[in-house]
Design a protein around this motif. Sequence first.
Motif: not given
Length: 141
Positions: A60-70
């Motif tokens: 979930f942390d990694e996905l959160e980072e991906e969402l923020l980067a997108a």
Amino acid sequence: METDGRRAPRGGHARLGGLCLRLTDASGSLLLGERGLRLVEFITSELRTGRDPDELNNAFDELEEELLAAGHSAGLGSYRTTPTPPTPGFQPLPGAGHRYPALHVLACPRGHCGRVEAPDDDSPPPGCRIFDQPLRPVPLR
């Protein structure tokens, strides 16, 4: 949902609820790159096999980072900054008798997240894209 004899926080896993809402958004708001889509697939497949959402916090942390980067400024978070206080039970109206229709909402089919939708009697219940199941009716007290 219980873990080590403790009850899960009321409302379930917050980021799972955020992912569930993003996956059901028909506007296509979950625009991610290949890595982000792989994370979504990993998380959903692990949850479908019965894995506890709290065991997937790193994903979930990694996905959160991906969402923020997108460009998704809220990530998997909610616009609410404080937990919703519990709703008091409904009381019968004076003079209305003791019978009134049962009210319900539609919620996560497995009780893992806090997603809640109002029922629409004219259409089938919305589905959970995490578990590929319809939302379940939960009576309001």
